[in-house]
Enzyme design. Structure first.
Site, mmCIF file in Angstrom:
data_model
loop_
_atom_site.group_PDB
_atom_site.id
_atom_site.type_symbol
_atom_site.label_atom_id
_atom_site.label_comp_id
_atom_site.label_asym_id
_atom_site.label_seq_id
_atom_site.Cartn_x
_atom_site.Cartn_y
_atom_site.Cartn_z
ATOM 1 N N SER A 315 0.849 -1.188 0.000
ATOM 2 C CA SER A 315 0.000 0.000 0.000
ATOM 3 C C SER A 315 0.881 1.233 0.000
ATOM 4 O O SER A 315 2.052 1.173 0.391
ATOM 5 C CB SER A 315 -0.882 0.023 1.245
ATOM 6 O OG SER A 315 -0.119 0.394 2.394
ATOM 7 N N ASP A 316 0.344 2.349 -0.437
ATOM 8 C CA ASP A 316 1.022 3.614 -0.191
ATOM 9 C C ASP A 316 1.003 3.832 1.318
ATOM 10 O O ASP A 316 0.292 3.151 2.065
ATOM 11 C CB ASP A 316 0.321 4.754 -0.928
ATOM 12 C CG ASP A 316 1.262 5.912 -1.235
ATOM 13 O OD1 ASP A 316 2.285 6.053 -0.530
ATOM 14 O OD2 ASP A 316 0.982 6.672 -2.168
ATOM 15 N N CYS A 317 1.793 4.786 1.783
ATOM 16 C CA CYS A 317 2.022 4.885 3.224
ATOM 17 C C CYS A 317 0.761 5.277 3.995
ATOM 18 O O CYS A 317 0.210 6.367 3.800
ATOM 19 C CB CYS A 317 3.170 5.845 3.501
ATOM 20 S SG CYS A 317 4.737 5.142 2.970
ATOM 21 N N ALA A 319 -2.091 3.893 3.595
ATOM 22 C CA ALA A 319 -3.278 3.820 2.740
ATOM 23 C C ALA A 319 -4.307 2.814 3.261
ATOM 24 O O ALA A 319 -5.492 2.926 2.944
ATOM 25 C CB ALA A 319 -2.882 3.458 1.310
#
Length: 797
Positions: A315-317, A319
């Site tokens: 995931s993006d940070c 997310a």
């Protein structure tokens, strides 16, 4: 999510970064260390990656498994496995953004190449591959001395859809084919393609670079699966908004049609995975058609099952937390955890999964098999990287060290990238290049002229030997003077104008450097205007009016600028775009202005007028809609006025083209298709078309287009060849034209260079219909090369 929670997360990452900086170890720990920990089955290099990974998973407790689901994965001391930091960054050089990288050790700097958008302007696949390879070598060398990990979250291959986007600078531009090609070359180079002896980067237009090529990996070939480093295609998918009005990247729902998904948003990721063989995919913050991207199981399954992805999904940070706390897609954290892990996410940048997965299982919302699936993907990538093969210094690439970093070859490559990415936008009466011997005094004006800190743009590391644009130009004149004019890029005051005007009046030639920096465009910050910031326009015009000769205007930054005033001002003879040119940008600019290098870059994005800011940034539709006054986006669909178009770029010389050979008709036999003619051929407005995926004879339609490029000017130079196609108009929402091939060729004065372009009609000439299906219209196609046109007809019998 709450502001307090997000602040805590980034504080935690800062602490992790500080710990990593203070504990950089020239002799990093590694798993399978003899004599106590090298007898495990997962250490047996004679076994397959899958068998080794499954063996390791079988030894773990549930809590140990959960502790692996964060970017800062915990160690497993009883098995001799040290902690591992998955998050490192390498967008255009090893960067400081991720906690996995430290410059507080034997390595103090790394080569800083131009920002990606500038490198993309070179339209040079070989250069892209070499940059990816150079960054990969430096990254591996930093790992060997304990100053980096082996998993890097680059490249950013989202489409530069809206000119206001603060991160457009990080991307290869607006065209799906160019972005796809860049992704393929960078990933192959970074992951070690050159070291496996592929040699593919020297090709120009080979079929291996087709937009929708097949997955050619041999699953049984363990050697081909080995990685020098791991690259990550991000951000999947339809992510290109930071903060506009009430919309933010954390809450934004990207509403995307099937048609736009097929021909715009998906192609770069499909190519990055299928041809680039990327080993990581990052899902984005935003929702896609009402579902968070990291919970879109249908899309993540497509990536693995249809595109053949072999790697891990992060995931993006934070997310995953966003799914519940910002988007309110789920009511409880446990539901968010279950949704993303079942969808196919393997690891969370942040601590959300580590904190909430145990309870999710206890409540019966998630089965442990989904964690095991995630760990299989994670450990498989680590095994391919050689992390469980013993001492990395004795393995493949183990001899890489500080001598590979900031070496002369890489610094020269950064200079070459800066040269090739500079775009000459205007050059009235061939004002440039300047004659070095005729320039006794030079005035350099502007707030970016003497600013080193923003030369690289976003996601920059510590450069080897950075020089400002002023320093680069300084050596080309007997006397060089500098005045900022504005105290900074926002330029809220004209207090420094008089000094700038006086400085310009005293000089033989004047160069004004204006444009953008990271105060105007960056992650979490979009622009609201396409004009020069603050009073910069007034500064440029005032200096141009006061100068004895017409001036040269140099534009910095990634986002397109409406500089119509400068294009029409006779006191501004020449305009150059340098973007964020990297550590060697000053020298590259000087070489172009004074004729040591002939500019050949082309804009990889459309430059729109200021009126485009009336278009809603959250409108993801690519195609124009005249009924609601929507002008469309990018050169393929935009119907409005352009300040400069996609592919615009001048040279100090002139080039002409010739089509040497090309077919005028392609015949498709109905009996050679994989389906009956009734289902294959479709009637619409008296025009036939074919579903491309129903044609089994695509290979027989391929052909080579042979062309020549002749330099008819008085200066050697490299030239970017852009071949476009216009398909038969069978519906209103088809592209106006689309790029199907490109190359950069070097041609001497009065010399001719011949090149061949492989055209795959099912791939290059097909378009997406409203259902997201690729179709191949029957009829006349127009292939355009500059002002030349060639007609090719596709018929059936």
């Amino acid at each position: 999510m709450s502001f307090q929670h997000r602040s805590f997360f980034f504080l935690l990452q800062l602490v992790t970064l500080l710990i990593s900086i203070s504990s950089s170890d020239p002799n990093p720990q590694f798993p399978c260390q003899p004599p106590h920990f090298n007898s495990y089955v997962f250490c047996n290099t004679s076994l397959s990656v899958t068998d080794r990974a499954q063996s390791l998973i079988s030894l773990l407790t549930l809590q140990e498994k959960i502790q692996q689901l964060s970017n800062n994965a915990s160690g497993i001391p009883r098995l001799g496995i040290p902690p591992y930091e998955w998050w490192s960054e390498s967008l255009h050089g090893v960067a400081t953004n991720g906690p996995g990288v430290s410059f507080n050790g034997v390595v103090k700097a790394a080569t800083s190449f131009p920002q990606v958008l500038v490198t993309a302007a070179s339209f040079n696949r070989t250069l892209w591959f070499k940059i990816g390879s150079a960054i990969g070598v430096e990254a591996k060398a930093m790992y060997n001395v304990g100053q980096a990990g082996l998993t890097f979250w680059a490249p950013n291959i989202n489409i530069f859809r809206d000119p206001r986007w603060g991160r457009g600078q990080e991307t290869p531009g607006e065209d799906p084919m160019v972005v796809s090609a860049y992704a393929i070359e960078f990933v192959k180079g970074f992951q070690g393609g050159s070291w496996r002896g592929s040699g593919e980067f020297i090709d120009r237009f080979g079929g291996k670079r087709s937009l929708r090529g097949a997955n050619n990996d041999d699953d049984d070939d363990e050697r081909s699966d080995r990685l020098m480093n791991s690259a990550c295609c991000k951000h999947f998918i339809a992510y290109d908004l930071e903060k506009w009005k009430n919309f933010t990247r954390y809450t934004f729902n990207a509403v995307v049609t099937k048609q736009d998904m097929e021909d715009t948003y998906e192609p770069p990721f499909r190519s990055c995975i299928q041809q680039g063989k990327a080993s990581c995919l990052m899902c984005s913050y935003n929702e896609v058609n009402g579902v968070p991207a990291c919970a879109r199981g249908d899309l993540l399954e497509k990536v693995r099952n249809e595109w053949g992805f072999k790697g891990y999904i992060t995931s993006d940070c934070d997310a995953v937390a966003t799914v519940q706390e910002y988007q309110n897609y789920t009511k409880k954290p446990e539901d968010a955890v279950a949704d993303v892990l079942e969808a196919g996410v393997d690891i969370n940048c942040g601590s959300y999964l580590v904190r909430n997965t145990q309870k999710t299982i206890e409540e019966g919302k998630l089965q442990e098999i989904y964690i095991d699936r995630a760990l299989l993907n994670l450990f498989s990538v680590q095994l391919r990287l050689g992390l469980f093969d013993g001492d990395p210094r004795k393995g493949l690439f183990g001899n890489f060290g500080p001598q590979e970093i900031c070496n002369s070859e890489h610094k020269m490559l950064a200079l070459e990238a800066g040269r090739e990415g500079i775009v000459l936008l205007k050059n009235k009466k061939k004002f440039l290049p300047l004659n070095r011997n005729a320039v006794s005094s030079l005035a350099i004006i502007g707030p970016m002229a003497n600013n080193i800190s923003n030369m690289g743009g976003g996601y920059t590391g510590v450069p080897c030997d950075p020089k400002s644009l002023f320093e680069g130009l300084q050596g080309y004149a007997k006397q060089a003077s500098y005045a900022s004019g504005c105290s900074d890029v926002p330029c809220d005051s004209d207090a420094g104008f008089n000094e700038a005007i006086l400085t310009a009046k005293k000089a033989d030639f004047v160069i004004v450097i204006a444009g953008l920096d990271l105060s105007q465009e960056t992650e979490d910050h979009d622009r609201v205007s396409l004009l020069l910031p603050g009073k910069q326009m007034a500064l440029v015009s005032s200096v141009a009016a006061a100068s004895e000769r017409p001036i040269v205007l140099v534009l910095t930054g990634g986002g397109p600028l409406d500089v119509s005033f400068a294009e029409g001002d006779p006191n501004i003879a020449s305009i150059l775009w340098v973007g964020y040119p990297g550590e060697a940008g000053g020298k590259a600019l000087a070489e172009v202005i004074f004729g040591d290098f002939n500019p050949g870059g082309r804009l990889p994005m459309t430059w729109y007028p200021e009126s485009f800011t009336k278009v809603a940034m959250n409108d993801m539709n690519m195609r124009a809609d005249p009924f609601r006054g929507y002008p469309g986006r990018t050169y393929r669909f935009y119907t409005g006025y352009r300040v400069y178009g996609f592919g615009h770029g001048l040279s100090y010389t002139d080039f002409t083209y010739k089509f040497l050979s090309a077919p005028s008709k392609l015949s498709l036999w109905r009996s050679s298709t994989g389906t009956s003619s009734k289902t294959l051929l479709h009637q619409r407005q008296e025009l036939d078309y074919i579903h491309a995926d129903e044609v089994t004879s695509c290979d027989s339609l391929r052909f080579y287009l042979h062309i020549s490029v002749t330099n008819v000017g008085d200066m050697d130079g490299s030239h970017v060849v852009l071949l476009f196609s216009r398909a038969p108009k069978i519906f209103d929402r088809s592209p106006q034209k689309q790029l199907i091939a490109f190359d950069r060729v070097h041609t001497r004065v009065y010399g001719t260079t011949e090149t061949s372009i492989l055209i795959d009609p099912c791939n290059h000439l097909s378009i997406a219909d409203e259902h997201g299906k690729r179709i191949l219209p029957l009829g006349d196609y127009v292939l355009t090369l500059g002002d030349l046109e060639h007609f090719v007809s596709i018929e059936t019998y």
